[in-house]
Motif scaffolding. Sequence first.
Motif, PDB file in Angstrom:
ATOM      1  N   ARG A   1     -24.286  13.052  -4.119  1.00 47.69           N
ATOM      2  CA  ARG A   1     -25.679  13.160  -3.678  1.00 47.69           C
ATOM      3  C   ARG A   1     -25.794  13.987  -2.401  1.00 47.69           C
ATOM      4  O   ARG A   1     -26.713  14.778  -2.238  1.00 47.69           O
ATOM      5  CB  ARG A   1     -26.252  11.746  -3.450  1.00 47.69           C
ATOM      6  N   LEU A   2     -24.832  13.832  -1.502  1.00 45.60           N
ATOM      7  CA  LEU A   2     -24.843  14.560  -0.237  1.00 45.60           C
ATOM      8  C   LEU A   2     -24.344  15.999  -0.368  1.00 45.60           C
ATOM      9  O   LEU A   2     -24.457  16.793   0.566  1.00 45.60           O
ATOM     10  CB  LEU A   2     -23.976  13.823   0.795  1.00 45.60           C
ATOM     11  N   GLY A   3     -23.771  16.332  -1.509  1.00 50.43           N
ATOM     12  CA  GLY A   3     -23.241  17.673  -1.708  1.00 50.43           C
ATOM     13  C   GLY A   3     -21.853  17.889  -1.127  1.00 50.43           C
ATOM     14  O   GLY A   3     -21.355  19.013  -1.116  1.00 50.43           O
ATOM     15  N   VAL A   4     -21.237  16.819  -0.635  1.00 46.60           N
ATOM     16  CA  VAL A   4     -19.875  16.941  -0.106  1.00 46.60           C
ATOM     17  C   VAL A   4     -18.911  17.295  -1.220  1.00 46.60           C
ATOM     18  O   VAL A   4     -17.952  18.054  -1.023  1.00 46.60           O
ATOM     19  CB  VAL A   4     -19.461  15.642   0.607  1.00 46.60           C
ATOM     20  N   VAL A   5     -19.132  16.731  -2.412  1.00 46.48           N
ATOM     21  CA  VAL A   5     -18.373  17.132  -3.593  1.00 46.48           C
ATOM     22  C   VAL A   5     -19.329  17.781  -4.583  1.00 46.48           C
ATOM     23  O   VAL A   5     -20.533  17.513  -4.578  1.00 46.48           O
ATOM     24  CB  VAL A   5     -17.621  15.945  -4.235  1.00 46.48           C
TER      25      VAL A   5
END
Length: 571
Positions: A497-501
């Motif tokens: 959701r955070l775009g880290v992956v």
Amino acid sequence: MTDMIARDIDADWVLCTGCATPVFGKRLHRNARVCPECRLHLPLTAAERIAHLADDGRYDPLPLEVASNDPLRFVDTVPYAKRLAQARERTGLNEAVVCARARIGGSPVVLAAMDFRFLGGSLGSAVGELITLAAETALAERTPLLIVTASGGARMQEGALSLMQMAKTSAALGELDRAGILTITLVADPTFGGVAASFATLTDVIVAEPGARLGFAGRRVIEQTIRQQLPPEFQTAEFLLDRGFIDMIVERSRLRQELGRLLRAGARTVPGPAAPPAPDVPDPVVRDSRLLPEPDPWRHVRQARDLSRPTTRDYLALVFDDFQELHGDRVSGQCPAIVGGIAWLDSGPAMVIGQQKGHDPAELTRNNFGMPRPAGYRKAARLMRLADKLGLPVVTLVDTPGAYPGADAEEQGQAVAIAENLRLMAFLSVPVVTVVIGEGGSGGALALAVANRVLMFSRSVYSVISPEGCAAIVWKDPAAAPDAARALGLNSRDLLRLGVVDGVIPEPEGGTGADPLRAADSLGAALRHSLHELSGLSRAQLGADRRARFRQFGSSVTVEAELLTMSEEAY
């Protein structure tokens, strides 16, 4: 002993200089001059060496007419000119190195093999010129270069002119680096002095025969200088492997096979990685966090640490073919917590690097519980630079609680080693794909995860700190670790959701440890899709894509905007 080499095949019996066992001459010759009793690797002539390595023993000598003269009119007990004449008569060679073209394992290679019989394989002006010409031939033909070293060091009878050959040959290897051409050293016993401190140790991969000695100063000089007795194994290949200075030790009987594998990976004739074929299996990766179930973060932490989960070595065996491990950072050590080397994914080579934990207490202890020391990160950096040079995609597998926090790691520059990796990975010009296969802990994980595409298994975790560490610092209570796990957003759903992956690989029922084969199939499919997706980007765009991916965290800059800028600048 050196005069014995050419006569072994004619002698009825030969006395091994290692174990003093009489060996039938023809048997020793058939065994490539390896003692069948003690496995001592006796010396080979340059011609024998090339014939042993080359496919079917066939090779073409390079037409190089170079021979030493006597620039200083040097005289000791015997004039240098006379020593040269005697060496030529005794060996049948013009100089202490033979250069040739050949094929090893089907791959073309330019070879330069040194012969210790000729004045101790010493590095004089002619030897330096021949090594340089071989390198220039490899450069012109875009063919890998293999140097077989056997030398006592610089040739004193030529004074400073001999010393200059160290710089000259080193520069020649630098040209091959700039051109992206693979270079390999095969260290034979002994390799010392100016040869060890120049071209012998500047190649991409250093292979050594068992027991081969390599060093700058010889044992006798060191012992006389420091007035201490050195251990018996000092400067041997085994000693150097443990300390990170060579990549592998290979028995003579396996040299052609192992060198052929390296040459196959480095025999690319066009720059840049080959585009993998379009995957013919569905992409297993979930890219929308809303499609993932609401997790129990603390349970995920415990599942990510489960010792039944496949490790990096397990996935190397299950997903990739023909993995060839490379060792050492060439600076300070060999860290078992990071495993790396060349492996094949379908029809293409890749550099695969990952943290290695283990499945039982003994393996965990041996691998420092997957916590790398600085030597591990420097080894990873060396392998990534090699991948960038050869145009190989980089795949990293993350599974570590974090970098090792010991005093010795700090003394050896742990923070610097991690920082160097972050910068290096940001500018690699090949595709980089990272998968968190278990635990991704702090900067120790990120040091292998500055990638174009970052994926993770659904029950893996990735965090700035362990929940226990966060609980102790923020809650002042280690028992608050479950609350910290929930607050840190370290689970796959929150990280997507955070775009880290960029995507999450669903795990089999019961986790990856319950069905390693199915997990490996999913990992392989995810890697193929990611590499195929990245194959459409140029080398410049790959670096820009990676930097933009991380630039956007906390910013309005997007990957798409950065790539658009790159495209406009290209025109």
